[in-house]
Write a protein that holds these residues in place. Sequence first.
Motif, short mmCIF file in Angstrom:
data_model
loop_
_atom_site.label_atom_id
_atom_site.label_comp_id
_atom_site.label_asym_id
_atom_site.label_seq_id
_atom_site.Cartn_x
_atom_site.Cartn_y
_atom_site.Cartn_z
N GLU A 1 0.85 -1.19 0.00
CA GLU A 1 0.00 0.00 0.00
C GLU A 1 0.89 1.24 0.00
N VAL A 2 0.64 2.13 -0.95
CA VAL A 2 1.49 3.30 -1.13
C VAL A 2 0.67 4.57 -0.92
N MET A 3 1.12 5.42 0.03
CA MET A 3 0.54 6.75 0.17
C MET A 3 1.33 7.67 -0.74
N ARG A 4 0.68 8.26 -1.72
CA ARG A 4 1.36 9.01 -2.75
C ARG A 4 1.61 10.47 -2.33
N THR A 5 2.68 11.03 -2.85
CA THR A 5 3.04 12.40 -2.49
C THR A 5 1.98 13.41 -2.95
N GLN A 6 1.31 13.12 -4.07
CA GLN A 6 0.29 14.02 -4.58
C GLN A 6 -1.08 13.76 -3.98
N GLY A 7 -1.13 12.86 -2.99
CA GLY A 7 -2.39 12.53 -2.34
C GLY A 7 -2.98 11.23 -2.85
N GLY A 8 -3.76 10.57 -2.03
CA GLY A 8 -4.38 9.31 -2.41
C GLY A 8 -3.45 8.12 -2.23
N TYR A 9 -3.99 6.96 -2.55
CA TYR A 9 -3.27 5.70 -2.37
C TYR A 9 -3.18 4.95 -3.69
N THR B 1 9.14 -5.68 -4.87
CA THR B 1 7.98 -5.22 -5.63
C THR B 1 8.49 -4.51 -6.87
N ASN B 2 7.58 -3.94 -7.65
CA ASN B 2 7.98 -3.12 -8.81
C ASN B 2 8.22 -1.68 -8.37
N CYS B 3 9.23 -1.06 -8.94
CA CYS B 3 9.48 0.35 -8.64
C CYS B 3 8.34 1.24 -9.15
N HIS B 4 7.64 0.81 -10.19
CA HIS B 4 6.54 1.66 -10.66
C HIS B 4 5.39 1.67 -9.66
N VAL B 5 5.35 0.68 -8.76
CA VAL B 5 4.36 0.68 -7.69
C VAL B 5 4.71 1.73 -6.64
N THR B 6 5.98 1.89 -6.35
CA THR B 6 6.42 2.76 -5.25
C THR B 6 6.95 4.11 -5.72
N ARG B 7 6.90 4.38 -7.01
CA ARG B 7 7.56 5.56 -7.58
C ARG B 7 7.18 6.87 -6.89
N ASP B 8 5.90 7.07 -6.62
CA ASP B 8 5.42 8.34 -6.07
C ASP B 8 5.19 8.27 -4.56
N ALA B 9 5.87 7.36 -3.90
CA ALA B 9 5.55 7.09 -2.49
C ALA B 9 6.02 8.17 -1.54
N ARG B 10 5.14 8.51 -0.62
CA ARG B 10 5.51 9.29 0.57
C ARG B 10 5.66 8.34 1.75
N LEU B 11 4.85 7.25 1.71
CA LEU B 11 4.89 6.23 2.74
C LEU B 11 4.51 4.90 2.09
#
Length: 306
Positions: free
Chosen positions: A22-30, A45-55
Amino acid sequence: MAFAEPDPATLIKLSTSVLKVEVMRTQGGYSLGSGVVIGEDRVVTNCHVTRDARLISVLQGGLRLPAQSQQVDAYHDLCVLHVRGIEGSRAVAFGPAGRLTIGQVVTAVGHTAGAFQGSSGEVLALHRMDGAQVIQASNFFSSGASGGGLFDADLHLVGILTFRLRGGNAHYFAAPIEWLARSRMDSEAAQQIGPLAPGELAFWERLANAQPTFLRAAALEVEGNWRGLQPLAAEWTLLDAGDPEPWYLLGLALSRLDQPRDARLALECSLAISPDYAAARNELQRLALPRDAQSETHVAGISCRH
């Protein structure tokens, strides 16, 4: 194409090793993805899953465990999350993708729309890239399963579910486990959880002219662009005459361009390298033309010698 489901016992066994990411995105949302336990406190995992991660959190049973850091191989789309609390006993065994064969049964497992799902299929093609083979299989998976696992009959991890091409039922690709097992990933410095740089794109996300040849060829095949595929495949045979795939694709393109004699010769080149290459054999049988008296093969100015 129909997709079979693995038997329940297989899914139960793998459910403790293939977890939801589960990725909390920097621009908001999950955003959601999947990950595979590969060792104590380690989930790939794939980096494209975590690319925009804040958490980033990994869900294990009823627990939501935060990732402390990650090792990044953005080009090959593989990120290893460091997550305290992941038990080493959940880690899967590796099975080299290099030993896979066309037609071999494989099982894809991941999380889709919040549900743990799997599909049984078979290996359709093995594409040479960076010292390993990208696996193309008939197993269906959707976005939430990205980062999930592709397993052989012994439930050894052979690939990480990574991407699919639109426009066809059988264009699902997994990154080979050899990329993960490389010493480079073991020594890659961990970095804090945060968004990746904008230019850190996976090989399959890049502009067409920057993608590996096999992907450019696959896109042309999906589009039915045989006039575009024919020169690309011919050039590919020059770069790697010992790979059966470009010879098959050259034969396929020539066949669709109504050049059956040259198509037959190219397909025979493919089978001379790999007698079990089912796609080349099937296309050759489809042509159903008598063999030429001469055994020398020469296609579009390219000799079939390996």
